[in-house]
Design a protein around this motif. Structure first.
Motif, PDB file in Angstrom:
ATOM      1  N   ILE A  59     -15.356  -0.923  -3.515  1.00  0.00           N
ATOM      2  CA  ILE A  59     -14.231  -0.365  -3.124  1.00  0.00           C
ATOM      3  C   ILE A  59     -13.184  -1.270  -2.580  1.00  0.00           C
ATOM      4  O   ILE A  59     -11.893  -1.168  -3.065  1.00  0.00           O
ATOM      5  CB  ILE A  59     -14.606   0.959  -1.904  1.00  0.00           C
ATOM      6  CG1 ILE A  59     -15.457   2.004  -2.441  1.00  0.00           C
ATOM      7  CG2 ILE A  59     -13.352   1.509  -1.280  1.00  0.00           C
ATOM      8  CD1 ILE A  59     -14.905   2.822  -3.507  1.00  0.00           C
ATOM      9  N   GLY A  60     -13.629  -2.102  -1.926  1.00  0.00           N
ATOM     10  CA  GLY A  60     -12.807  -3.424  -1.453  1.00  0.00           C
ATOM     11  C   GLY A  60     -11.846  -3.838  -2.686  1.00  0.00           C
ATOM     12  O   GLY A  60     -10.726  -4.177  -2.504  1.00  0.00           O
ATOM     13  N   SER A  61     -12.548  -4.087  -3.610  1.00  0.00           N
ATOM     14  CA  SER A  61     -12.031  -4.828  -4.855  1.00  0.00           C
ATOM     15  C   SER A  61     -10.983  -3.871  -5.511  1.00  0.00           C
ATOM     16  O   SER A  61     -10.034  -4.431  -5.870  1.00  0.00           O
ATOM     17  CB  SER A  61     -13.126  -5.237  -5.905  1.00  0.00           C
ATOM     18  OG  SER A  61     -14.192  -5.999  -5.231  1.00  0.00           O
ATOM     19  N   LEU A  62     -11.576  -2.620  -5.655  1.00  0.00           N
ATOM     20  CA  LEU A  62     -10.585  -1.792  -6.206  1.00  0.00           C
ATOM     21  C   LEU A  62      -9.293  -1.615  -5.543  1.00  0.00           C
ATOM     22  O   LEU A  62      -8.220  -1.517  -6.035  1.00  0.00           O
ATOM     23  CB  LEU A  62     -11.099  -0.467  -6.272  1.00  0.00           C
ATOM     24  CG  LEU A  62     -10.371   0.650  -6.814  1.00  0.00           C
ATOM     25  CD1 LEU A  62      -9.809   0.568  -8.195  1.00  0.00           C
ATOM     26  CD2 LEU A  62     -11.236   2.063  -6.951  1.00  0.00           C
ATOM     27  N   VAL A  63      -9.540  -1.533  -4.116  1.00  0.00           N
ATOM     28  CA  VAL A  63      -8.263  -1.292  -3.214  1.00  0.00           C
ATOM     29  C   VAL A  63      -7.294  -2.623  -3.330  1.00  0.00           C
ATOM     30  O   VAL A  63      -6.079  -2.192  -3.442  1.00  0.00           O
ATOM     31  CB  VAL A  63      -8.745  -1.046  -1.573  1.00  0.00           C
ATOM     32  CG1 VAL A  63      -7.462  -1.347  -0.941  1.00  0.00           C
ATOM     33  CG2 VAL A  63      -9.202   0.261  -1.614  1.00  0.00           C
ATOM     34  N   LEU A  64      -7.946  -3.863  -3.249  1.00  0.00           N
ATOM     35  CA  LEU A  64      -7.035  -4.857  -3.265  1.00  0.00           C
ATOM     36  C   LEU A  64      -6.521  -5.172  -4.706  1.00  0.00           C
ATOM     37  O   LEU A  64      -5.228  -5.439  -4.728  1.00  0.00           O
ATOM     38  CB  LEU A  64      -7.994  -6.233  -3.367  1.00  0.00           C
ATOM     39  CG  LEU A  64      -8.329  -6.545  -2.025  1.00  0.00           C
ATOM     40  CD1 LEU A  64      -9.348  -7.674  -1.895  1.00  0.00           C
ATOM     41  CD2 LEU A  64      -7.420  -7.063  -0.957  1.00  0.00           C
ATOM     42  N   SER A  65      -7.119  -4.706  -5.773  1.00  0.00           N
ATOM     43  CA  SER A  65      -6.370  -4.712  -6.936  1.00  0.00           C
ATOM     44  C   SER A  65      -5.381  -3.636  -7.120  1.00  0.00           C
ATOM     45  O   SER A  65      -4.280  -4.104  -7.831  1.00  0.00           O
ATOM     46  CB  SER A  65      -7.631  -4.127  -8.049  1.00  0.00           C
ATOM     47  OG  SER A  65      -8.635  -5.254  -8.230  1.00  0.00           O
ATOM     48  N   ALA A  66      -5.340  -2.342  -6.515  1.00  0.00           N
ATOM     49  CA  ALA A  66      -4.403  -1.488  -6.585  1.00  0.00           C
ATOM     50  C   ALA A  66      -3.245  -2.024  -5.843  1.00  0.00           C
ATOM     51  O   ALA A  66      -2.109  -1.747  -6.350  1.00  0.00           O
ATOM     52  CB  ALA A  66      -5.009  -0.037  -5.818  1.00  0.00           C
ATOM     53  N   ILE A  67      -3.639  -2.739  -4.541  1.00  0.00           N
ATOM     54  CA  ILE A  67      -2.402  -3.244  -3.744  1.00  0.00           C
ATOM     55  C   ILE A  67      -1.628  -4.357  -4.623  1.00  0.00           C
ATOM     56  O   ILE A  67      -0.401  -4.259  -4.589  1.00  0.00           O
ATOM     57  CB  ILE A  67      -2.804  -3.781  -2.448  1.00  0.00           C
ATOM     58  CG1 ILE A  67      -3.575  -2.625  -1.814  1.00  0.00           C
ATOM     59  CG2 ILE A  67      -1.575  -4.495  -1.712  1.00  0.00           C
ATOM     60  CD1 ILE A  67      -4.148  -3.119  -0.413  1.00  0.00           C
ATOM     61  N   TRP A  68      -2.504  -4.990  -5.042  1.00  0.00           N
ATOM     62  CA  TRP A  68      -1.714  -6.198  -6.049  1.00  0.00           C
ATOM     63  C   TRP A  68      -0.880  -5.512  -7.185  1.00  0.00           C
ATOM     64  O   TRP A  68       0.158  -6.093  -7.644  1.00  0.00           O
ATOM     65  CB  TRP A  68      -2.902  -6.964  -6.739  1.00  0.00           C
ATOM     66  CG  TRP A  68      -2.507  -8.107  -7.640  1.00  0.00           C
ATOM     67  CD1 TRP A  68      -1.158  -8.522  -8.228  1.00  0.00           C
ATOM     68  CD2 TRP A  68      -3.398  -9.281  -8.249  1.00  0.00           C
ATOM     69  NE1 TRP A  68      -1.271  -9.599  -9.089  1.00  0.00           N
ATOM     70  CE2 TRP A  68      -2.540  -9.926  -9.294  1.00  0.00           C
ATOM     71  CE3 TRP A  68      -4.713  -9.270  -8.530  1.00  0.00           C
ATOM     72  CZ2 TRP A  68      -3.071 -10.955 -10.044  1.00  0.00           C
ATOM     73  CZ3 TRP A  68      -5.174 -10.185  -9.353  1.00  0.00           C
ATOM     74  CH2 TRP A  68      -4.527 -10.998 -10.111  1.00  0.00           C
ATOM     75  N   ALA A  69      -1.390  -4.606  -8.040  1.00  0.00           N
ATOM     76  CA  ALA A  69      -0.677  -3.802  -8.971  1.00  0.00           C
ATOM     77  C   ALA A  69       0.612  -3.065  -8.561  1.00  0.00           C
ATOM     78  O   ALA A  69       1.710  -3.219  -9.084  1.00  0.00           O
ATOM     79  CB  ALA A  69      -1.626  -2.632  -9.678  1.00  0.00           C
ATOM     80  N   ILE A  70       0.563  -2.715  -7.350  1.00  0.00           N
ATOM     81  CA  ILE A  70       1.772  -2.030  -6.768  1.00  0.00           C
ATOM     82  C   ILE A  70       2.598  -3.329  -6.429  1.00  0.00           C
ATOM     83  O   ILE A  70       4.004  -3.008  -6.607  1.00  0.00           O
ATOM     84  CB  ILE A  70       1.396  -1.293  -5.681  1.00  0.00           C
ATOM     85  CG1 ILE A  70       0.807   0.084  -6.178  1.00  0.00           C
ATOM     86  CG2 ILE A  70       2.714  -0.531  -4.784  1.00  0.00           C
ATOM     87  CD1 ILE A  70      -0.199   0.963  -4.940  1.00  0.00           C
ATOM     88  N   ALA A  71       2.397  -4.018  -5.690  1.00  0.00           N
ATOM     89  CA  ALA A  71       3.110  -5.072  -5.107  1.00  0.00           C
ATOM     90  C   ALA A  71       3.513  -5.878  -6.136  1.00  0.00           C
ATOM     91  O   ALA A  71       4.860  -6.479  -5.951  1.00  0.00           O
ATOM     92  CB  ALA A  71       2.406  -6.309  -4.008  1.00  0.00           C
ATOM     93  N   GLY A  72       3.150  -6.136  -7.283  1.00  0.00           N
ATOM     94  CA  GLY A  72       3.456  -6.930  -8.142  1.00  0.00           C
ATOM     95  C   GLY A  72       3.947  -6.263  -9.376  1.00  0.00           C
ATOM     96  O   GLY A  72       4.049  -6.853 -10.573  1.00  0.00           O
ATOM     97  N   TRP A  73       4.342  -4.764  -9.356  1.00  0.00           N
ATOM     98  CA  TRP A  73       4.726  -4.081 -10.286  1.00  0.00           C
ATOM     99  C   TRP A  73       5.714  -4.896 -11.501  1.00  0.00           C
ATOM    100  O   TRP A  73       5.343  -4.550 -12.733  1.00  0.00           O
ATOM    101  CB  TRP A  73       5.098  -2.870  -9.831  1.00  0.00           C
ATOM    102  CG  TRP A  73       5.294  -1.730 -11.020  1.00  0.00           C
ATOM    103  CD1 TRP A  73       6.398  -1.110 -11.490  1.00  0.00           C
ATOM    104  CD2 TRP A  73       4.323  -1.148 -11.915  1.00  0.00           C
ATOM    105  NE1 TRP A  73       6.262  -0.547 -12.439  1.00  0.00           N
ATOM    106  CE2 TRP A  73       4.848  -0.141 -12.610  1.00  0.00           C
ATOM    107  CE3 TRP A  73       2.876  -1.210 -11.749  1.00  0.00           C
ATOM    108  CZ2 TRP A  73       4.134   0.477 -13.720  1.00  0.00           C
ATOM    109  CZ3 TRP A  73       2.439  -0.493 -12.741  1.00  0.00           C
ATOM    110  CH2 TRP A  73       3.041   0.431 -13.678  1.00  0.00           C
TER     111      TRP A  73
END
Length: 148
Positions: A59-73
């Protein structure tokens, strides 16, 4: 800040891949080679240990990836990060639907109470785990590619 997030996410997912790869291709073979009931007891203990840790890691890996995707859109490689997050979602769903139910049974087994088909259940878990490892390796590869 985005660079730090990219590195942390890639390292966290990479370490998870390493642990799961090791379970699939090293630890299970070691446990299966142990004499008598030692292997089954080792699988049960591993199921308890990793069963407690891995949900947070996945779940942590998924959350970090989602944050990266949003922040680096609007940055280069965002599509790769979104695809990686999608694969991590697949790995979480696979875990919950296919692997966790078997692991929850396995971690309670002893030589006295294990079912007659315990070996078949562990082999089924292994097959699902191989697929999950392939999925998270693909996710990790996409994250690494997004760094460039």
């Amino acid at each position: 800040m985005l660079n730090a997030l990219e590195v942390v996410t890639t390292v966290v997912v990479g370490l998870m891949v390493g642990v799961e790869f090791s379970v699939a291709f090293i630890m299970n073979r070691i446990l299966d080679a142990l004499p008598e009931d030692s292997g089954q007891l080792g699988h049960a203990h591993g199921g308890r240990m990793l069963g407690a840790l891995m949900p947070f890691w996945y779940i942590g890996s998924l959350v970090l990836s989602a944050i990266w995707a949003i922040a680096g859109w609007h940055h280069h490689g965002a599509g790769l990060v979104v695809a990686a997050a999608g694969l991590l979602i697949v790995s979480v769903v696979m875990s919950m639907l296919l692997l966790v139910p078997i692991n929850n049974r396995n971690k309670t087994w002893t030589p006295e109470n294990r079912p007659a088909d315990w070996k078949q259940q562990l082999r089924r878990w292994d097959r699902y785990h191989y697929v999950r490892v392939a999925v998270i390796i693909a996710a990790f590869t996409l994250l690494v590619a997004a760094l460039t």
